[in-house]
Design a protein around this motif. Structure first.
Motif, PDB file in Angstrom:
ATOM      1  N   PHE A  99       0.842  -1.204   0.000  1.00  0.00           N
ATOM      2  CA  PHE A  99       0.000   0.000   0.000  1.00  0.00           C
ATOM      3  C   PHE A  99       0.872   1.247   0.000  1.00  0.00           C
ATOM      4  N   ASP A 100       0.226   2.384  -0.252  1.00  0.00           N
ATOM      5  CA  ASP A 100       0.937   3.658  -0.107  1.00  0.00           C
ATOM      6  C   ASP A 100       0.128   4.547   0.855  1.00  0.00           C
ATOM      7  N   ASP A 101       0.656   5.721   1.123  1.00  0.00           N
ATOM      8  CA  ASP A 101       0.017   6.597   2.118  1.00  0.00           C
ATOM      9  C   ASP A 101      -1.436   6.905   1.769  1.00  0.00           C
ATOM     10  N   ALA A 102      -1.689   7.188   0.492  1.00  0.00           N
ATOM     11  CA  ALA A 102      -3.050   7.570   0.085  1.00  0.00           C
ATOM     12  C   ALA A 102      -4.025   6.408   0.274  1.00  0.00           C
ATOM     13  N   THR A 103      -3.544   5.194  -0.025  1.00  0.00           N
ATOM     14  CA  THR A 103      -4.392   4.003   0.143  1.00  0.00           C
ATOM     15  C   THR A 103      -4.769   3.821   1.610  1.00  0.00           C
ATOM     16  N   MET A 104      -3.772   3.880   2.478  1.00  0.00           N
ATOM     17  CA  MET A 104      -4.018   3.673   3.910  1.00  0.00           C
ATOM     18  C   MET A 104      -4.967   4.736   4.460  1.00  0.00           C
ATOM     19  N   ALA A 105      -4.708   5.982   4.101  1.00  0.00           N
ATOM     20  CA  ALA A 105      -5.560   7.070   4.598  1.00  0.00           C
ATOM     21  C   ALA A 105      -6.988   6.897   4.080  1.00  0.00           C
ATOM     22  N   GLY A 106      -7.117   6.459   2.825  1.00  0.00           N
ATOM     23  CA  GLY A 106      -8.440   6.253   2.240  1.00  0.00           C
ATOM     24  C   GLY A 106      -9.197   5.132   2.940  1.00  0.00           C
ATOM     25  N   LEU A 107      -8.498   4.049   3.252  1.00  0.00           N
ATOM     26  CA  LEU A 107      -9.133   2.923   3.948  1.00  0.00           C
ATOM     27  C   LEU A 107      -9.626   3.355   5.328  1.00  0.00           C
ATOM     28  N   LEU A 108      -8.777   4.087   6.032  1.00  0.00           N
ATOM     29  CA  LEU A 108      -9.128   4.524   7.393  1.00  0.00           C
ATOM     30  C   LEU A 108     -10.264   5.549   7.387  1.00  0.00           C
ATOM     31  N   ILE A 142       6.872   0.919   1.654  1.00  0.00           N
ATOM     32  CA  ILE A 142       8.055   0.523   0.896  1.00  0.00           C
ATOM     33  C   ILE A 142       7.697   0.314  -0.577  1.00  0.00           C
ATOM     34  N   ALA A 143       8.276   1.137  -1.440  1.00  0.00           N
ATOM     35  CA  ALA A 143       8.040   0.999  -2.881  1.00  0.00           C
ATOM     36  C   ALA A 143       9.212   0.266  -3.543  1.00  0.00           C
ATOM     37  N   ASP A 144      10.401   0.392  -2.958  1.00  0.00           N
ATOM     38  CA  ASP A 144      11.616  -0.205  -3.515  1.00  0.00           C
ATOM     39  C   ASP A 144      12.294  -0.984  -2.379  1.00  0.00           C
ATOM     40  N   ARG A 145      12.239  -2.302  -2.487  1.00  0.00           N
ATOM     41  CA  ARG A 145      12.671  -3.169  -1.381  1.00  0.00           C
ATOM     42  C   ARG A 145      14.094  -2.876  -0.922  1.00  0.00           C
ATOM     43  N   GLU A 146      15.066  -3.023  -1.832  1.00  0.00           N
ATOM     44  CA  GLU A 146      16.450  -2.791  -1.418  1.00  0.00           C
ATOM     45  C   GLU A 146      16.711  -1.308  -1.206  1.00  0.00           C
ATOM     46  N   GLY A 147      16.038  -0.485  -2.019  1.00  0.00           N
ATOM     47  CA  GLY A 147      16.187   0.967  -1.879  1.00  0.00           C
ATOM     48  C   GLY A 147      15.759   1.448  -0.496  1.00  0.00           C
ATOM     49  N   SER A 148      14.750   0.805   0.075  1.00  0.00           N
ATOM     50  CA  SER A 148      14.271   1.236   1.399  1.00  0.00           C
ATOM     51  C   SER A 148      15.309   0.935   2.480  1.00  0.00           C
ATOM     52  N   ILE A 149      16.095  -0.125   2.264  1.00  0.00           N
ATOM     53  CA  ILE A 149      17.139  -0.461   3.241  1.00  0.00           C
ATOM     54  C   ILE A 149      18.258   0.577   3.156  1.00  0.00           C
ATOM     55  N   VAL A 150      18.635   0.906   1.916  1.00  0.00           N
ATOM     56  CA  VAL A 150      19.675   1.922   1.720  1.00  0.00           C
ATOM     57  C   VAL A 150      19.222   3.256   2.341  1.00  0.00           C
ATOM     58  N   GLU A 151      17.967   3.602   2.052  1.00  0.00           N
ATOM     59  CA  GLU A 151      17.414   4.874   2.544  1.00  0.00           C
ATOM     60  C   GLU A 151      17.449   4.939   4.078  1.00  0.00           C
ATOM     61  N   ASP A 152      17.057   3.826   4.714  1.00  0.00           N
ATOM     62  CA  ASP A 152      17.006   3.826   6.177  1.00  0.00           C
ATOM     63  C   ASP A 152      18.398   3.836   6.797  1.00  0.00           C
ATOM     64  N   VAL A 153      19.313   3.064   6.202  1.00  0.00           N
ATOM     65  CA  VAL A 153      20.686   3.070   6.720  1.00  0.00           C
ATOM     66  C   VAL A 153      21.259   4.483   6.589  1.00  0.00           C
ATOM     67  N   ARG A 154      20.994   5.102   5.438  1.00  0.00           N
ATOM     68  CA  ARG A 154      21.517   6.462   5.210  1.00  0.00           C
ATOM     69  C   ARG A 154      20.920   7.444   6.217  1.00  0.00           C
ATOM     70  N   ARG A 155      19.618   7.293   6.480  1.00  0.00           N
ATOM     71  CA  ARG A 155      18.974   8.228   7.413  1.00  0.00           C
ATOM     72  C   ARG A 155      19.592   8.103   8.813  1.00  0.00           C
ATOM     73  N   VAL A 156      19.853   6.872   9.240  1.00  0.00           N
ATOM     74  CA  VAL A 156      20.459   6.669  10.556  1.00  0.00           C
ATOM     75  C   VAL A 156      21.881   7.230  10.551  1.00  0.00           C
TER      76      VAL A 156
END
Ligand SMILES: [Zn+2]
Length: 193
Positions: A99-108, A142-156
């Motif tokens: 899902f993405d943010d819009a989907t989750m917000a729409g469901l809720l 998460i839209a990009d599986r490996e990309g999300s890991i890179v993104e999170d490691v970078r953020r930390v």
């Protein structure tokens, strides 16, 4: 008392009966590392990483994302409890890819009840009312599986409260076979400075 409560308490009585000398474990993790990973019920970090009580910190949330709260825990893990090495571990088949943010917000917005995944798309099947507040939350999907890991490691890595000397490793856990695979771009992003 619910069936779940009964089962949890019965299992706990057995666990406590064979607790042994673990009451004397020190608070700081003996093996000096922390793992940030997903809350997915199929993941058992103690088993997939070989942890016993007292060994390591395990911080879990939906997706194993480097949210502000995950970073809060990691900073405490190092600053007060001495961990010197961190792992960010996401996994295959993560619900956060569905899902993405819009989907989750729409469901809720439609209802607060559990939604259904039909043919790969989430559909709200509950009774209203829902609430609009979901629109104000970053769900960290998460839209990009490996990309999300890179993104999170970078953020930390780039967080001002995280010292540059802590190595941060990025791994992907495969739900189909239990294997961990390093994501080199993530580990590279998490290299000590
Ligand atoms: Zn997950």
């Amino acid at each position: 008392m619910s069936d779940n409560q009964d089962a949890v308490l019965a299992a706990n009585a057995e666990y406590a009966a064979r607790f042994g000398g673990k009451g004397g474990l020190p608070m700081p993790p003996a093996r000096g590392f922390a793992i940030l990973t997903c809350m997915d019920a199929r993941l058992d970090p103690a088993q997939y990483a070989g942890l016993a009580e007292g060994d390591a910190h395990v911080i879990r949330n939906a997706g194993g994302r480097a949210s502000d709260d995950a970073i809060r825990s990691l900073v405490i893990s190092h600053k007060l409890l001495g961990t010197q090495e961190w792992f960010v571990i996401h996994h295959t088949d993560c619900g956060m890819e569905t899902f993405d943010d819009a989907t989750m917000a729409g469901l809720l917005e439609k209802s607060l009840d559990t939604a259904a995944l039909e043919g790969g798309a989430w559909k709200d099947v509950g009774n209203g009312p829902g609430a609009v507040d979901g629109h104000y939350i970053n769900w960290l999907t998460i839209a990009d599986r490996e990309g999300s890991i890179v993104e999170d490691v970078r953020r930390v890595r780039e967080h001002p409260l995280v010292p540059g000397y802590i190595p941060i490793h990025g791994y992907l856990y495969d739900c189909s076979n239990g294997r961990l695979t390093e994501v080199p771009a993530a580990t590279e992003a998490g290299r000590p400075r």
